[in-house]
Design an enzyme around this catalytic site. Structure first.
Site, PDB file in Angstrom:
ATOM      1  N   GLN A 186       2.931   9.956   1.315  1.00 14.47           N
ATOM      2  CA  GLN A 186       4.223   9.256   1.293  1.00 14.47           C
ATOM      3  C   GLN A 186       5.051   9.625   0.062  1.00 14.47           C
ATOM      4  OE1 GLN A 186       2.364   5.181   2.215  1.00 14.47           O
ATOM      5  NE2 GLN A 186       4.367   5.075   3.194  1.00 14.47           N
TER       6      GLN A 186
ATOM      7  N   HIS B  57      -4.103   1.115   7.882  1.00 15.16           N
ATOM      8  CA  HIS B  57      -2.767   1.716   7.864  1.00 15.16           C
ATOM      9  C   HIS B  57      -2.707   2.896   6.889  1.00 15.16           C
ATOM     10  CE1 HIS B  57       1.795   1.300   7.870  1.00 15.16           C
ATOM     11  NE2 HIS B  57       1.572   2.050   6.802  1.00 15.16           N
ATOM     12  N   GLU B  58      -3.222   2.666   5.671  1.00 14.71           N
ATOM     13  CA  GLU B  58      -3.138   3.717   4.644  1.00 14.71           C
ATOM     14  C   GLU B  58      -4.036   4.899   4.979  1.00 14.71           C
ATOM     15  OE1 GLU B  58      -0.705   3.562   2.769  1.00 14.71           O
ATOM     16  OE2 GLU B  58      -0.321   1.428   3.038  1.00 14.71           O
TER      17      GLU B  58
ATOM     18  N   CYS C 133       6.086  -0.127   7.161  1.00  8.50           N
ATOM     19  CA  CYS C 133       5.696   1.038   6.372  1.00  8.50           C
ATOM     20  C   CYS C 133       6.860   1.451   5.493  1.00  8.50           C
ATOM     21  CB  CYS C 133       5.318   2.188   7.314  1.00  8.50           C
ATOM     22  SG  CYS C 133       4.829   3.691   6.460  1.00  8.50           S
ATOM     23  N   LEU C 134       6.568   1.744   4.227  1.00 12.61           N
ATOM     24  CA  LEU C 134       7.636   2.159   3.309  1.00 12.61           C
ATOM     25  C   LEU C 134       8.288   3.450   3.772  1.00 12.61           C
ATOM     26  CD1 LEU C 134       5.875   1.326  -0.080  1.00 12.61           C
ATOM     27  CD2 LEU C 134       7.712   0.042   1.028  1.00 12.61           C
TER      28      LEU C 134
ATOM     29  N   HIS D 118      -2.449   7.326   7.245  1.00 11.48           N
ATOM     30  CA  HIS D 118      -1.513   8.248   6.594  1.00 11.48           C
ATOM     31  C   HIS D 118      -2.208   9.538   6.159  1.00 11.48           C
ATOM     32  CE1 HIS D 118       2.366   6.225   6.191  1.00 11.48           C
ATOM     33  NE2 HIS D 118       1.795   5.118   5.763  1.00 11.48           N
TER      34      HIS D 118
ATOM     35  N   GLY E 215       0.828  -1.192   0.000  1.00 11.77           N
ATOM     36  CA  GLY E 215       0.000   0.000   0.000  1.00 11.77           C
ATOM     37  C   GLY E 215       0.863   1.242   0.000  1.00 11.77           C
TER      38      GLY E 215
END
Ligand code: NI
Length: 159
Positions: free
Chosen positions: A51, A131-132, A89-90, A135, A46
């Protein structure tokens, strides 16, 4: 399409509340294409627009590698159950931690044609949706982590 630079924890853009998308434009279509390409290139499941430094309420998710979901202005309308598991997480490279999330969520979002649809998810998809969406309100999973952040194994998936 292009790979975009993934912003990392400590950068202010990751702490901001994102704005709703009011109309689809060529620029936003390009952003979404780039987000997908950037997510796949980074082996993520994701990616949220902040991000890549864009404060818009746009998320891409693909937990299987061949079934991408694009969520514009998403919101969670139902959730139930509980799961505790490893999350990454990226924007927090090389780390993982235990986070408790609902085991089922239903989200409502707009697709690339600005048409509303529902997305239901369990297990990893439910986790990725939560999670997304966090953000988009400036929150990272590290705020919710139970116990220490630890170094991730190379094969763990990030979002
Ligand atoms: Ni993330």
């Amino acid at each position: 399409m292009a790979i975009r630079n993934i912003r990392e924890i400590g950068e202010e853009v990751l702490t901001k509340k994102c704005r709703e998308v009011t109309e689809m434009t060529p620029r936003i279509r390009e952003l979404i294409e780039d987000m997908l390409e950037t997510m796949y290139e980074a082996n993520g499941v994701g990616l949220a627009a902040p991000q890549v430094g864009v404060l818009k309420r746009i998320v891409v998710i693909d937990t299987t590698g061949d079934n991408p979901y694009i969520l514009i202005n998403p919101r969670i309308v139902e959730s139930s159950g509980e799961q505790t598991g490893a999350e990454g997480c990226l924007s927090v490279p090389g780390k993982t931690g235990q986070v408790t999330r609902p085991s089922y969520v239903k989200a409502v979002a707009l697709d690339v044609n600005m048409r509303e649809y529902e997305l239901e998810g369990t297990d990893l998809l439910a986790r990725a949706i939560c999670h997304e969406l966090d953000h988009l309100d400036g929150h990272l999973y590290v705020e919710k982590v139970e116990g220490p952040l630890r170094d991730a194994a190379a094969d763990e998936e990030d979002a």
